[in-house]
Design an enzyme around this catalytic site. Structure first.
Site, short mmCIF file in Angstrom:
data_model
loop_
_atom_site.label_atom_id
_atom_site.label_comp_id
_atom_site.label_asym_id
_atom_site.label_seq_id
_atom_site.Cartn_x
_atom_site.Cartn_y
_atom_site.Cartn_z
N HIS A 18 0.89 -1.20 -0.19
CA HIS A 18 -0.03 0.08 0.16
C HIS A 18 0.90 1.05 -0.06
CE1 HIS A 18 -2.36 -3.03 2.60
NE2 HIS A 18 -3.63 -2.45 1.96
N ASP A 68 2.36 1.89 3.42
CA ASP A 68 3.42 1.19 3.89
C ASP A 68 5.06 1.46 3.55
OD1 ASP A 68 1.14 -0.46 4.39
OD2 ASP A 68 1.70 -1.60 2.36
#
Ligand code: XLS
Ligand code: NI
Ligand code: NI
Length: 435
Positions: free
Chosen positions: A101, A104
Site C-alpha cells: 500500500h 506502507d
C-alpha cells in the site's frame, strides 16, 4: 553493504522433506515441475509490505511491540532503510514478488502533493533495488482505510472531497504500480461500507463505488497497464458491513456496473472464513465466473472470530484451495500473497524469515497434494459419475423444455427418482490419502 538486520541468516534453500534445518525449504522446490509447470510459476509467492515491514505489533489493547531500525516510520531516510531490509528478505527467501500500500512504503505527509511526491521517490528507489534481482511487484494498492480522512469511506464517502482525494490517490498508486512493472492492481475497501444504516444512503454509495471502479478501469487502459484490476472481498472489519462482502456479492456488483470482463477477485483465506465460507468455496465461486484473480494466503484463528492474518499452517485446507485453483487453470497474473503477520511476541528477525519459510512450505505441500489429486482423477471421476444422468439426451432436452412438457413426461414415463449416496465420507477419506 547490508543493513545487518538479518545478520547470520543465510539464503533459504530447498533441502527436501528429511531436512531438520529450521530455515530450509522441505517442500518448496522452485524448479520442480508440477503438472508441466515450475512450482515457483504456479505459486508466485509475494511478501506483504504492510504486515512484514510496516506493522509494529499493535493490537486493540496495546501498541508497538516490535522495535525496528526503520521506526518511527515518519521519515524518508527510514522508509528507504525499510526498503533495503525488505529486499534483503526477498533475497533470503529466493526473490518472491512483493505487494504494497502507499502508506506502507512512504511516510505520511501533511498534504496530498507531499504524499504523491514521496510515493514517487520511494517507488523509484524500489524499482532501482529490484533491477536484476528477479523480484517483482505482484500488486500495489492504496491504503484508504487507516487515516482518519477515510473513516466514512473512500469512494463511498458522503463528502465529495474525500472521493476526490481517493481518486487522486488511486491514480498515483496505479502510476507507481505500472512503473514498477506490477502485474495487478488491487482495491480492498475496508471503509467502503457502513457502521449504521441510520446515516447511510446505501444505494448512492454503491453507485459511487461502481462509478469509481469504472474510472479505475478507464485509467488502466489509458496508461496501457496490462495487469489485472482486482477487488478483494471481505464481509466486515473494520466496517460493520462492507459492500464487497464475499465473492458472490462482488460478482453481482461487478455485473451491475458493467465490469465483469474487466475486474477479477483477490480472495483471502481469512476473509472467506469471516464470511462463513471455506476458502475453496470462494475460489470455486470466482472460478465459475472466470473471475479468479489472485489469493491472499493466510489463516484465521478459528476460535477468536476476527481477521488474525496468521501464516497458513493447515495442509488439508491449503490443498483444497490449490485443487480448485489448478482446476481453474491457475492464477494467471495473480499469485500467492502472504497477507499474514507474525504474532506480536515474535520479535526476532529470524521469526520473520521462519514465518515466510513455513508458509511457503505449507503452500508447496498443498500444491503437490492438489496436483496429485488432479493426476489421479478420483474426485473428477466421482463428480462425473454423480452427474452422469445429465449426459442422456432426454435430460439435456429437458433443459430446453418447459414445466408442462416435463410434467407430461413424468406422468407418461412414470418417473420416480431413487436417491443415491453423496459418498461424502468416502471422498473425504480419498482426499486424506493425498494430504
Ligand atoms: C485486510 C486486507 C488488506 C488487503 C489490501 O483485511 O486483507 O490487507 O489485502 O488492502
Ligand atoms: Ni485481510
Ligand atoms: Ni488481503
Amino acid at each position: 553493504m547490508t543493513t545487518g538486520f538479518f545478520d547470520g541468516i543465510a539464503p533459504v534453500r530447498y533441502e527436501g522433506p528429511d531436512s531438520t534445518n529450521e530455515l530450509a525449504y522441505k517442500h518448496y522446490n522452485p524448479d520442480e515441475v508440477i503438472l508441466g509447470k515450475r512450482m515457483e510459476d504456479h505459486l508466485r509467492f509475494a511478501v506483504a509490505w504492510w504486515h512484514s515491514f510496516a506493522w509494529e505489533g499493535g493490537d486493540p489493547f496495546g501498541g508497538q511491540t516490535f522495535i525496528r531500525p526503520w521506526h518511527p516510520q515518519d521519515d524518508m531516510g527510514r522508509a528507504k532503510l525499510k526498503a533495503d531490509v525488505a529486499f534483503e528478505l526477498f533475497e533470503i527467501l529466493g526473490q518472491p514478488f512483493y505487494c504494497w500500500h502507499d502508506a506502507d512504503i512512504r511516510p505520511e505527509q501533511a498534504d496530498f502533493a507531499g504524499n504523491l511526491k514521496t510515493l514517487e521517490e520511494i517507488t523509484d528507489y524500489m524499482g532501482e533495488k529490484a533491477e536484476g534481482t528477479g523480484t517483482g511487484c505482484l500488486w500495489g494498492t492504496a491504503n484508504m482505510f487507516s487515516h482518519r480522512r477515510w473513516m466514512s469511506g473512500a469512494s463511498t464517502n458522503p463528502d465529495p472531497e474525500v472521493f476526490a482525494w481517493a481518486a487522486a490517490t488511486v491514480k498515483g498508486c496505479m502510476d507507481a504500480t505500472h512503473k514498477l512493472g506490477g502485474q495487478n492492481y488491487v482495491l480492498w475497501g475496508g471503509r467502503e461500507g457502513y457502521e449504521t444504516l441510520l446515516n447511510t444512503d446505501l444505494n448512492q454509495e454503491l453507485d459511487h463505488m461502481g462509478r469509481f471502479l469504472n474510472m479505475v478501469v478507464d485509467y488502466k487502459h489509458k496508461i496501457g497497464f496490462k495487469g489485472t484490476i482486482l477487488v478483494e472481498p471481505k464481509p466486515q472489519e473494520p466496517s460493520k458491513h462492507q459492500y464487497d462482502y464475499d465473492a458472490a456479492t462482488c460478482i453481482g456488483f461487478l455485473r451491475k456496473y458493467g465490469l465483469e470482463n474487466e475486474v477479477k477477485l483477490n480472495l483471502e483465506q481469512g476473509h472467506a472464513i469471516l464470511a462463513g465460507h471455506s476458502f475453496e468455496h470462494e475460489i470455486a465461486v470466482a472460478a465459475a465466473e472466470g473471475m479468479l484473480g489472485s489469493i491472499d494466503m493466510n489463516r484465521n484463528d478459528y476460535q477468536s472470530g476476527w481477521d488474525t492474518d496468521q501464516f497458513p499452517n493447515n495442509v488439508p485446507e491449503v490443498a483444497l484451495a490449490y485443487y480448485h485453483i489448478l482446476k481453474a487453470g491457475g492464477l494467471g497474473t495473480g499469485g500467492t500473497n502472504f497477507d499474514a503477520k507474525l504474532r506480536r511476541q515474535s520479535l526476532d528477525a529470524v521469526d520473520l524469515v521462519a514465518g515466510h519459510v513455513g508458509g511457503m512450505d505449507i503452500c508447496a505441500r498443498g500444491l503437490k497434494a492438489a496436483a496429485a489429486m488432479i493426476e489421479d482423477g478420483g474426485l473428477e471421476d466421482a463428480l462425473k459419475a454423480r452427474y452422469a444422468g445429465w449426459e442422456t439426451p432426454e435430460a439435456q432436452a429437458m433443459l430446453g423444455s418447459d414445466l408442462a412438457t416435463i410434467q407430461a413426461r413424468v406422468l407418461s414415463e412414470g418417473i420416480k427418482p431413487e436417491p443415491r449416496s453423496g459418498r461424502q465420507e468416502r471422498l473425504e477419506n480419498y482426499v486424506n490419502r493425498f494430504v
